[in-house]
Scaffold this active site. Structure first.
Site, PDB file in Angstrom:
ATOM      1  N   ARG A 224      41.497  61.315  65.732  1.00  0.00           N
ATOM      2  CA  ARG A 224      41.149  60.574  66.952  1.00  0.00           C
ATOM      3  C   ARG A 224      40.321  61.411  67.923  1.00  0.00           C
ATOM      4  O   ARG A 224      39.526  60.872  68.683  1.00  0.00           O
ATOM      5  CB  ARG A 224      42.411  60.092  67.652  1.00  0.00           C
ATOM      6  CG  ARG A 224      43.052  58.974  66.888  1.00  0.00           C
ATOM      7  CD  ARG A 224      44.306  58.514  67.530  1.00  0.00           C
ATOM      8  NE  ARG A 224      44.752  57.303  66.866  1.00  0.00           N
ATOM      9  CZ  ARG A 224      45.726  56.539  67.291  1.00  0.00           C
ATOM     10  NH1 ARG A 224      46.358  56.847  68.394  1.00  0.00           N
ATOM     11  NH2 ARG A 224      46.072  55.461  66.638  1.00  0.00           N
TER      12      ARG A 224
ATOM     13  N   LYS B   2      55.843  42.492  57.690  1.00  0.00           N
ATOM     14  CA  LYS B   2      56.265  41.392  58.558  1.00  0.00           C
ATOM     15  C   LYS B   2      55.280  40.232  58.594  1.00  0.00           C
ATOM     16  O   LYS B   2      54.191  40.330  59.142  1.00  0.00           O
ATOM     17  CB  LYS B   2      56.456  41.906  59.984  1.00  0.00           C
ATOM     18  CG  LYS B   2      57.741  42.662  60.170  1.00  0.00           C
ATOM     19  CD  LYS B   2      58.150  42.739  61.613  1.00  0.00           C
ATOM     20  CE  LYS B   2      59.297  41.786  61.937  1.00  0.00           C
ATOM     21  NZ  LYS B   2      59.601  41.721  63.354  1.00  0.00           N
TER      22      LYS B   2
ATOM     23  N   GLY C 117      47.856  51.328  60.707  1.00  0.00           N
ATOM     24  CA  GLY C 117      48.420  52.666  60.515  1.00  0.00           C
ATOM     25  C   GLY C 117      48.769  53.018  59.087  1.00  0.00           C
ATOM     26  O   GLY C 117      48.394  54.068  58.595  1.00  0.00           O
TER      27      GLY C 117
ATOM     28  N   GLY D  84      47.095  48.407  66.358  1.00  0.00           N
ATOM     29  CA  GLY D  84      47.303  47.133  67.055  1.00  0.00           C
ATOM     30  C   GLY D  84      45.998  46.458  67.439  1.00  0.00           C
ATOM     31  O   GLY D  84      45.861  45.231  67.347  1.00  0.00           O
TER      32      GLY D  84
HETATM   33  P1  AMP Z   1      53.370  46.630  58.251  1.00  0.00           P
HETATM   34  O1  AMP Z   1      53.690  47.502  59.430  1.00  0.00           O
HETATM   35  O2  AMP Z   1      53.750  45.196  58.442  1.00  0.00           O
HETATM   36  O3  AMP Z   1      51.953  46.832  57.740  1.00  0.00           O
HETATM   37  O4  AMP Z   1      54.332  47.120  57.098  1.00  0.00           O
HETATM   38  C1  AMP Z   1      54.203  48.349  56.477  1.00  0.00           C
HETATM   39  C2  AMP Z   1      55.473  48.636  55.763  1.00  0.00           C
HETATM   40  O5  AMP Z   1      55.693  47.632  54.797  1.00  0.00           O
HETATM   41  C3  AMP Z   1      55.483  49.943  55.000  1.00  0.00           C
HETATM   42  O6  AMP Z   1      56.373  50.810  55.628  1.00  0.00           O
HETATM   43  C4  AMP Z   1      55.964  49.554  53.600  1.00  0.00           C
HETATM   44  O7  AMP Z   1      56.981  50.420  53.120  1.00  0.00           O
HETATM   45  C5  AMP Z   1      56.535  48.186  53.831  1.00  0.00           C
HETATM   46  N1  AMP Z   1      56.537  47.361  52.624  1.00  0.00           N
HETATM   47  C6  AMP Z   1      55.491  46.958  51.894  1.00  0.00           C
HETATM   48  N2  AMP Z   1      55.884  46.246  50.822  1.00  0.00           N
HETATM   49  C7  AMP Z   1      57.233  46.222  50.863  1.00  0.00           C
HETATM   50  C8  AMP Z   1      58.230  45.646  50.035  1.00  0.00           C
HETATM   51  N3  AMP Z   1      57.910  44.978  48.920  1.00  0.00           N
HETATM   52  N4  AMP Z   1      59.512  45.774  50.409  1.00  0.00           N
HETATM   53  C9  AMP Z   1      59.845  46.468  51.521  1.00  0.00           C
HETATM   54  N5  AMP Z   1      58.944  47.044  52.340  1.00  0.00           N
HETATM   55  C10 AMP Z   1      57.652  46.922  52.011  1.00  0.00           C
END
Ligand code: AMP
Length: 408
Positions: A37, A200, A353, A376
């Protein structure tokens, strides 16, 4: 870009405040572990130094919650910045970010030097968007340059308040981020493919909605896929699902069908008995996730399917890992996508991230067209939203003759 750019504005020998996002990771001893950054803002800082401006850097670091907490001082940042600049340039850390003592320090500094203000979040007025705090910051400068792309989704005083008082413009980093985004999402070379993952659905549903209007294909991996599969009536075992989003997801699949956007879901998974890197694993088709097992990565058939779907892409947009990639046992899908994207001839923009982390870990950051510095802020743009930190900058005006934007 419809906003003024740093080159459109007179900065010569002026007091110029640059809002940067120097919220860098630090280890337990306070050493910077990733200075991406800081490096990303050097084009703006060097341009201003060439213009012999007094460069005043304003940034936040961590979450000190309105109090001056020494471990969140910008001292290591000022030290690192000094290393990146010519020996002729003196980088000083101010004792605070507002007040008469800081003003005096700025009055006394030489043109062509840099003053790093102390952490903006040592004052509660920053996050509360207090207009008095913003005015005090503005009183330190004659021109304001916004280069904190990663923070542009936040309505904080330094992000939207300083430019009420002084002329403002985008720095080189902000412009680069916006130009890449425009090229990849709003005006892409086609076919354009989005690769979406992460955990999520509720955080990302607006992104899928927006991108399914703009992309030719949307590939959904990561834990997000299970809400889509459950909405279609499949058993997903103990995999992550957001039940509150099932109807929303069904509706979204209908919309994508009507828009003619191809939505790709995984066809197989790596499943485990427990969420543990040492647990027993096996590969199963999407219809056969065992009742008590958790699907933690896309399987080899999905990897192949996604690679094929990416093959003819001229533009790729990627956010979110394909699996729980932090654990080696479930990282294969994500790294296979890193390989696919870096060996593709498509122009690729990566953001968020975790996706960024996957590229860093694989050592392939230089093999991708562009990795956004914003988490974000990048997600907000993918949703089709406006960034307040950009909206508040001075506008360009349209030339009546040719409709081209020109500085006002
Ligand atoms: P996000 O912040 O929504 O981009 O989520 C990222 C996180 O999703 C990472 O820490 C991954 O470990 C988690 N993730 C991705 N696929 C899976 C899965 N099949 N089951 C549980 N966690 C997951």
């Amino acid at each position: 870009m419809y906003k003024l750019f740093i080159k459109d504005i007179d900065v010569r020998r002026k007091r110029v405040m640059v809002r940067t996002d120097y919220n860098v990771p630090l280890d337990d001893e306070g050493n910077i572990t990733d200075d991406t950054r800081i490096r990303a803002t050097l084009p703006t800082i060097n341009y201003l130094l060439d213009e012999e401006a007094k460069v005043i850097i304003a940034s936040h670091l961590g979450r000190p919650e309105g109090k001056a907490i020494p471990k969140y001082s910008l001292k290591p940042v000022a030290r690192r910045l000094q290393r990146f600049l010519s020996e002729k340039v003196k980088v000083t850390l101010a004792g605070d970010c507002i007040g008469p003592a800081v003003k005096k320090q700025i009055d006394e500094m030489r043109c062509g030097d840099v003053m790093v203000l102390e952490n903006l979040r040592f004052h509660p007025g920053e996050e509360k968007n207090d207009p008095t705090f913003a005015k005090e910051l503005a009183s330190l400068c004659e021109v304001f340059i916004q280069d904190a792309f990663g923070n542009c989704h936040r309505k904080h005083a330094s992000m939207i308040g300083v430019d009420d008082h002084v002329p403002s413009a985008a720095g080189f980093l902000l412009k680069k981020e916006m130009d890449y985004f425009e090229k990849a999402v709003n005006n892409p070379m086609r076919p354009v493919v989005a690769l979406l993952g992460g955990a999520k659905v509720s955080d990302k549903i607006k992104i899928v909605e927006n991108l399914s209007k703009k992309m030719d294909k949307v590939l959904i991996g990561g834990a997000m896929a299970f809400t889509f599969l459950k909405a279609q009536g499949f058993c997903v075992g103990k995999s992550l699902v957001e039940d509150s989003m099932l109807d929303v997801v069904k509706n979204l699949m209908d919309i994508s069908r009507k828009n003619g956007t191809k939505l790709y879901l995984p066809v197989d998974f790596v499943v485990a008995e427990t969420f543990d890197g040492q647990a027993e694993t096996k590969v199963v088709p999407y219809q056969e996730i065992p009742d008590k097992w958790i699907a933690l990565d896309i399987g080899p058939a999905t990897t192949k399917l996604f690679i094929e779907a990416l093959q003819d892409a001229k533009t790729i947009v990627w956010n979110g890992p394909m699996g729980a990639f932090e654990l080696d046992a479930f990282s294969r899908g994500t790294y296979a996508m890193v390989d696919a994207v870096t060996s593709s001839h498509a122009s690729t923009i990566v953001g968020g991230g975790d996706t960024d982390m996957a590229f860093h870990k694989s050592g392939k950051t230089h093999e991708v067209s562009f990795i956004s510095t914003g988490g974000g802020a990048f997600l907000k743009l993918l949703e089709g939203g406006e960034l307040p930190g950009i909206a508040s900058l001075s506008d360009r005006r349209k030339s009546p003759r040719d409709g081209q934007s020109v500085p006002s």
